[in-house]
Design a protein around this motif. Structure first.
Motif, short mmCIF file in Angstrom:
data_model
loop_
_atom_site.label_atom_id
_atom_site.label_comp_id
_atom_site.label_asym_id
_atom_site.label_seq_id
_atom_site.Cartn_x
_atom_site.Cartn_y
_atom_site.Cartn_z
N UNK A 157 17.52 6.70 12.96
CA UNK A 157 17.70 8.13 13.01
C UNK A 157 18.93 8.54 13.83
N UNK A 158 19.53 7.57 14.52
CA UNK A 158 20.70 7.88 15.34
C UNK A 158 21.97 8.01 14.51
N UNK A 159 22.04 7.32 13.39
CA UNK A 159 23.24 7.31 12.58
C UNK A 159 22.90 7.75 11.16
N UNK A 160 23.59 8.80 10.71
CA UNK A 160 23.36 9.27 9.34
C UNK A 160 24.42 8.65 8.44
N UNK A 161 24.00 8.20 7.28
CA UNK A 161 24.91 7.59 6.32
C UNK A 161 24.42 7.88 4.91
N UNK A 162 25.23 7.54 3.93
CA UNK A 162 24.81 7.71 2.55
C UNK A 162 23.58 6.85 2.24
N UNK A 163 23.51 5.67 2.86
CA UNK A 163 22.36 4.80 2.63
C UNK A 163 21.09 5.42 3.21
N UNK A 164 21.21 6.05 4.39
CA UNK A 164 20.05 6.74 4.98
C UNK A 164 19.61 7.87 4.06
N UNK A 165 20.57 8.65 3.56
CA UNK A 165 20.25 9.74 2.64
C UNK A 165 19.61 9.20 1.37
N UNK A 166 20.13 8.10 0.86
CA UNK A 166 19.57 7.50 -0.35
C UNK A 166 18.13 7.05 -0.11
N UNK A 167 17.85 6.51 1.06
CA UNK A 167 16.49 6.10 1.38
C UNK A 167 15.55 7.30 1.47
N UNK A 168 16.04 8.40 2.02
CA UNK A 168 15.23 9.62 2.11
C UNK A 168 14.93 10.14 0.71
N UNK A 169 15.95 10.16 -0.15
CA UNK A 169 15.75 10.63 -1.53
C UNK A 169 14.74 9.75 -2.25
N UNK A 170 14.85 8.44 -2.06
CA UNK A 170 13.90 7.50 -2.69
C UNK A 170 12.48 7.76 -2.20
N UNK A 171 12.36 8.05 -0.90
CA UNK A 171 11.04 8.33 -0.34
C UNK A 171 10.46 9.62 -0.92
N UNK A 172 11.29 10.63 -1.13
CA UNK A 172 10.81 11.89 -1.73
C UNK A 172 10.36 11.65 -3.17
N UNK A 209 17.93 -6.93 2.36
CA UNK A 209 17.06 -6.26 1.40
C UNK A 209 17.46 -4.82 1.17
N UNK A 210 16.96 -4.28 0.08
CA UNK A 210 17.15 -2.86 -0.25
C UNK A 210 15.81 -2.18 0.00
N UNK A 211 15.70 -1.41 1.10
CA UNK A 211 14.41 -0.77 1.41
C UNK A 211 14.12 0.39 0.46
N UNK A 253 0.82 -1.22 0.00
CA UNK A 253 0.00 0.00 0.00
C UNK A 253 0.85 1.27 0.00
N UNK A 254 2.04 1.21 0.58
CA UNK A 254 2.90 2.41 0.70
C UNK A 254 3.92 2.54 -0.42
N UNK A 255 4.16 1.46 -1.17
CA UNK A 255 5.22 1.37 -2.18
C UNK A 255 6.62 1.36 -1.56
N UNK A 256 6.70 1.23 -0.24
CA UNK A 256 7.98 1.11 0.45
C UNK A 256 8.38 -0.37 0.51
N UNK A 257 8.63 -0.93 -0.66
CA UNK A 257 8.96 -2.34 -0.76
C UNK A 257 10.33 -2.64 -0.18
N UNK A 258 10.55 -3.89 0.15
CA UNK A 258 11.85 -4.40 0.56
C UNK A 258 12.32 -5.33 -0.56
N UNK A 259 13.27 -4.87 -1.37
CA UNK A 259 13.74 -5.64 -2.50
C UNK A 259 14.82 -6.62 -2.04
N UNK A 260 14.59 -7.88 -2.32
CA UNK A 260 15.45 -8.95 -1.80
C UNK A 260 16.81 -8.95 -2.50
N UNK A 261 17.84 -9.01 -1.67
CA UNK A 261 19.21 -9.16 -2.17
C UNK A 261 19.76 -10.54 -1.85
N UNK A 262 19.40 -11.07 -0.68
CA UNK A 262 19.91 -12.38 -0.27
C UNK A 262 19.01 -12.97 0.81
N UNK A 263 18.81 -14.28 0.75
CA UNK A 263 18.02 -14.98 1.76
C UNK A 263 18.91 -16.03 2.43
#
Length: 197
Positions: free
Chosen positions: A103-118, A84-86, A61-71
């Protein structure tokens, strides 16, 4: 190793979801054999929802899928770990992780997730969303402008201005990757392949 769903009377196996890039634990859900099969086939994490009593794909419903990388299956074959790639916040509260540590640790991955959400959930007040609305030509042009500006600042010794331009370039580069349908992980795969040669 094959997961042994028979170890649970309800056939629901605990499944830990981990960000493939940051290694942060995102959430815990439950899978039965059908949920695991659907996850493997579609490449999107699907759980068995105990409240809905049905298969439930995270992000349906949100389109915030978790794309599988490894199981992965643990040594006792009774717990799953999915890397997964959120595609946005994992938690229904809007945070990256259901455990509240994102929210405690900022990283490029966190920024990338924010950009994807926008990109997926644009708002009028978001500068990032406004870039996506202008399209790829404007975004690519902005990356070019920022690249020129960092070259100019590199010739001087002003740390603050140079790092500011470096941040601007990095941000707009991440936006360009997103509009093209790629992420940092795709670039890292190319760099890793070159490193092995």
């Amino acid at each position: 190793m094959t997961p042994d769903f028979s170890k649970y009377t309800d056939g629901l196996m605990p499944t830990i979801i981990q960000d493939a890039s940051t290694k942060q634990v995102l959430m815990l859900g439950f899978m039965n054999a059908a949920a695991l099969e659907k996850t493997r086939q579609e490449g999107k994490v699907t759980f068995y929802s105990r409240s809905k009593q049905r298969l439930w794909t995270k992000g349906e419903t949100s389109a915030n899928f978790l794309l599988v990388k490894e199981i992965l299956v643990d040594c006792d074959a009774d717990t799953l770990l999915i890397k997964a790639d959120p595609q946005g916040p994992t938690c229904h509260t809007g945070t990256i992780s259901c455990f509240g540590t994102a929210n405690d640790v900022f990283s490029l991955q966190v920024l990338e997730n924010i950009i994807r959400d926008r990109k997926n959930n644009p708002t009028e007040k978001s500068y990032t969303a406004s870039l996506f609305a202008k399209g790829i030509n404007k975004i690519a042009q902005k990356v070019g402008e920022e690249a020129v500006e960092i070259v100019i600042e590199a010739k001087d010794d002003n740390r603050e201005l140079f790092l500011g331009e470096a941040a601007d370039l990095m941000f707009h580069y991440l936006v360009l990757l997103q509009v093209k349908g790629y992420g940092l992980e795709d670039v890292l795969e190319v760099l890793e392949a070159r490193h092995k040669k």
